[in-house]
Design an enzyme around this catalytic site. Structure first.
Site, PDB file in Angstrom:
ATOM      1  N   ASP A  12       0.819  -1.218   0.000  1.00 18.86           N
ATOM      2  CA  ASP A  12       0.000   0.000   0.000  1.00 18.86           C
ATOM      3  C   ASP A  12       0.855   1.271   0.000  1.00 18.86           C
ATOM      4  O   ASP A  12       0.660   2.158   0.839  1.00 18.86           O
ATOM      5  CB  ASP A  12      -0.942   0.023   1.213  1.00 18.86           C
ATOM      6  CG  ASP A  12      -1.775  -1.235   1.332  1.00 18.86           C
ATOM      7  OD1 ASP A  12      -2.094  -1.836   0.300  1.00 18.86           O
ATOM      8  OD2 ASP A  12      -2.099  -1.623   2.468  1.00 18.86           O
TER       9      ASP A  12
ATOM     10  N   GLU B 245     -11.344   1.443  -4.173  1.00 22.11           N
ATOM     11  CA  GLU B 245     -10.688   1.870  -2.938  1.00 22.11           C
ATOM     12  C   GLU B 245      -9.387   2.594  -3.255  1.00 22.11           C
ATOM     13  O   GLU B 245      -9.041   2.830  -4.412  1.00 22.11           O
ATOM     14  CB  GLU B 245     -10.408   0.665  -2.037  1.00 22.11           C
ATOM     15  CG  GLU B 245      -9.536  -0.384  -2.688  1.00 22.11           C
ATOM     16  CD  GLU B 245      -9.450  -1.674  -1.884  1.00 22.11           C
ATOM     17  OE1 GLU B 245     -10.051  -1.763  -0.810  1.00 22.11           O
ATOM     18  OE2 GLU B 245      -8.771  -2.606  -2.355  1.00 22.11           O
TER      19      GLU B 245
END
Length: 581
Positions: A77, A253
């Site tokens: 991430d 997302e």
């Protein structure tokens, strides 16, 4: 793992409405266990980790090349920001302590870790967090209007929820968190030139409008920079479902907003963070939308290619863009390098690609073909990875004698500060055991190093004389509290034993045990060749004896264990041992 986000949704069920639930956080995690006196504590020294992946052996670097991933092992991430010549990059850290590793570079090739964003118990409350809860998807931004760096993230633990921390200098520590008054995950900040600010994030669709499993929305809020809080009532859904809701896209997302040529671009991940992971993009004339998807989506993915392709890298997505030192754009994103059985043991890693943004939408260069391990360095840049304090990549060796006053940043704790159980000095690393084992959801007395290769060798020297069967110290290979291996010294009666145990779904099986002489230090070893792991020991520092044969690394993969972390290698001690020879 056909749909990695299915596991994610399951994991989140206890937390949705998470921000309405407060998990008690004890003032001291370590009051629960009884510490051993220093003279009884195990001492670790001469740690060595050596990677030997074929992809790097078969693809040696030329002087003008560097490897991607730039951060190997569990560094998922990624988010990146630039201020002048300086770049800063952060990653998710889940229940690891300290949290959110932060790296600095001036060229996007050579990176130094400068610390962690969340390094205090006032910022990070993961004491009761399972390994794959905790801190998700941090986003780092620089606001030139007040010369301040911000990090916003979701912390699924300790009643924290979505939080913001900030600093004038990322190398000199960050503020205590400000809890945000909104639900959802993956928040990201956007600062306008005129000083206005916004937050975008993933959220559930309005109650009663859910159309399918994995249906999510992207929401935007105005953000009050003075109060460090979203402005109540300003929220608006700017993406419903994804690029085309009639196709039932899942898990839109990780949103980021960029402004270029007076137009706004919203880049998101879509498809779940497993096999179907992609990166998609939208554009708008107004920061608050409406946002129209590009016709050429996805702009990054590996999902269309043969499963058995050579040098396989997969699951690409969750990207962030920045302008490079050569004037070109670059994107950091997560991906994986599975082993020969397509299992993911090293976890999701940080990759990088150049991006052509000469047209309306950014185009990832070679982002829609099978990824290759090498890239050209930007013009005028020298690859110094693994030298002069820069993070290594490719095949490398990391060693540590633990004689420095401060630990290397690559060593992490689990759910609590390392300083509560370690000391370093001329003899090495001393770990004062907690009365907690690796199977517990609690702070544990172990130092962890990320597995960064599919093929690796780790050795460490251990000086230890256990006093009872409750005492154990050694090596642990740890995917989670429910999936791990332990190779450790313990005691039974008047004899000392080396034991190897496998824990799967929380159930522990003894694989092997041998009597050993602990009057001299013993060397412990872990060897991995893809899915095959071997554990061994030496009493003469030269010849290693295998214990337990060859065992499967299956439980150290996210395919079997689930969750979102990579496997960790731990220097572990406990005074609550339940592994008996």
């Amino acid at each position: 793992m056909k749909n990695h986000r299915f596991n994610f949704a399951f994991l989140l069920k206890p937390y949705l409405g998470v921000f309405l639930v407060t998990i008690c956080y004890a003032s001291s995690a370590f009051a629960q266990g009884t510490k051993k006196s220093a003279k009884d504590a195990p001492v670790f020294s001469q740690f060595s980790y050596k990677g030997a992946d074929a992809i790097y052996q078969n693809n040696p670097l030329q002087p003008d090349e560097f490897y991607t991933p730039i951060l190997q092992g569990c560094y998922p991430d990624p988010s990146i920001v630039r201020k002048g010549k300086d770049y800063y990059l952060v990653n998710s850290s889940f229940a690891m302590f300290p949290g959110v590793p932060i790296f600095h570079s001036q060229d996007l090739v050579n990176w130094k870790q400068i610390g962690h964003v969340l390094d205090r118990t006032t910022q990070l409350k993961v004491e009761t967090s399972g390994i794959s809860a905790g801190v998700y998807a941090p986003d780092i931004k620089y606001n030139k209007n007040n010369d301040t760096f911000y990090m916003i993230t979701t912390q699924f633990s300790g009643g924290m929820g979505n939080i913001v921390v900030k600093t004038k200098d990322p190398a000199k520590g960050w503020s205590d968190p400000v809890k945000q008054q909104f639900n959802g995950i993956d928040p990201s900040l956007f600062f306008e030139d005129n000083g206005k600010a916004y937050v975008v994030h993933n959220d559930a669709p309005p109650k009663g409008t859910e159309q399918y499993e994995g249906h999510r929305v992207i929401k935007i809020w105005e953000y009050d920079v003075q109060k460090d809080q979203v402005v109540a009532g300003t929220d608006r859904i700017i993406v419903n479902g994804g690029t085309d809701i009639t196709q039932k896209p899942i898990w839109i997302e990780a949103p980021h907003i960029y402004k270029k040529n007076n137009r706004y671009y919203l880049m998101c991940a879509q498809g779940g963070t497993g096999d179907n992971h992609t990166e998609v993009i939208f554009s708008s004339d107004n920061v608050m939308g409406p946002y129209i998807p590009a016709k050429n989506n996805p702009i990054l993915t590996q999902r269309y290619f043969p499963k058995n392709r050579p040098n396989k890298m997969d699951w690409t997505g969750h990207a962030d863009l920045t302008e490079g030192p050569d004037g070109k754009y670059y994107a950091v994103f997560l991906g994986i390098r599975p082993n020969e059985k397509d299992r993911v043991n090293a976890g999701r890693e940080t990759f990088i690609l150049p991006v052509d943004w000469s047209g309306e939408f950014p185009v990832f260069e070679n982002g829609l073909v099978p990824l290759k391990p090498k890239l050209k360095v930007p013009a005028g840049i020298k690859n110094q990875t693994g030298q002069n304090g820069f993070f290594p990549n490719g095949n490398f060796t990391f060693t540590d004698n633990f004689t420095a006053k401060t630990l290397d940043y690559r060593w992490i704790g689990m759910r609590g500060p390392r300083e509560e159980f370690i000391s370093t000095g001329q003899t090495g690393l001393q770990i004062t055991p907690f009365a907690k084992s690796v199977k517990e959801v609690a702070p544990i007395s172990a130092l962890w190093y990320r597995q960064q290769h599919n093929n690796f060798e780790t050795t460490v020297t251990l000086k230890y004389a256990p006093k009872s069967e409750k005492d154990l110290a050694g090596l642990a290979c740890y995917q989670s509290e429910k999936f791990n291996y332990v190779l450790g010294l313990t005691k039974k009666g008047n004899e000392n034993y080396l034991v190897l145990a496998r824990t799967e779904k929380g159930n522990t099986t003894m694989l092997a045990s041998e009597k050993v002489d602990v009057r001299k230090p013993i060397q412990l070893q872990v060897l991995a060749q893809g899915d095959d792991y071997q554990f061994g020991y030496s009493t003469d520092s030269q010849t290693f004896k295998n214990i337990g044969g060859t065992v499967s690394g299956d439980i150290l993969s996210t395919n079997v264990a689930g969750g979102f972390t990579g496997s960790l290698i731990g220097l572990y001690a406990t005074s609550a041992n339940d592994i008996q020879p």
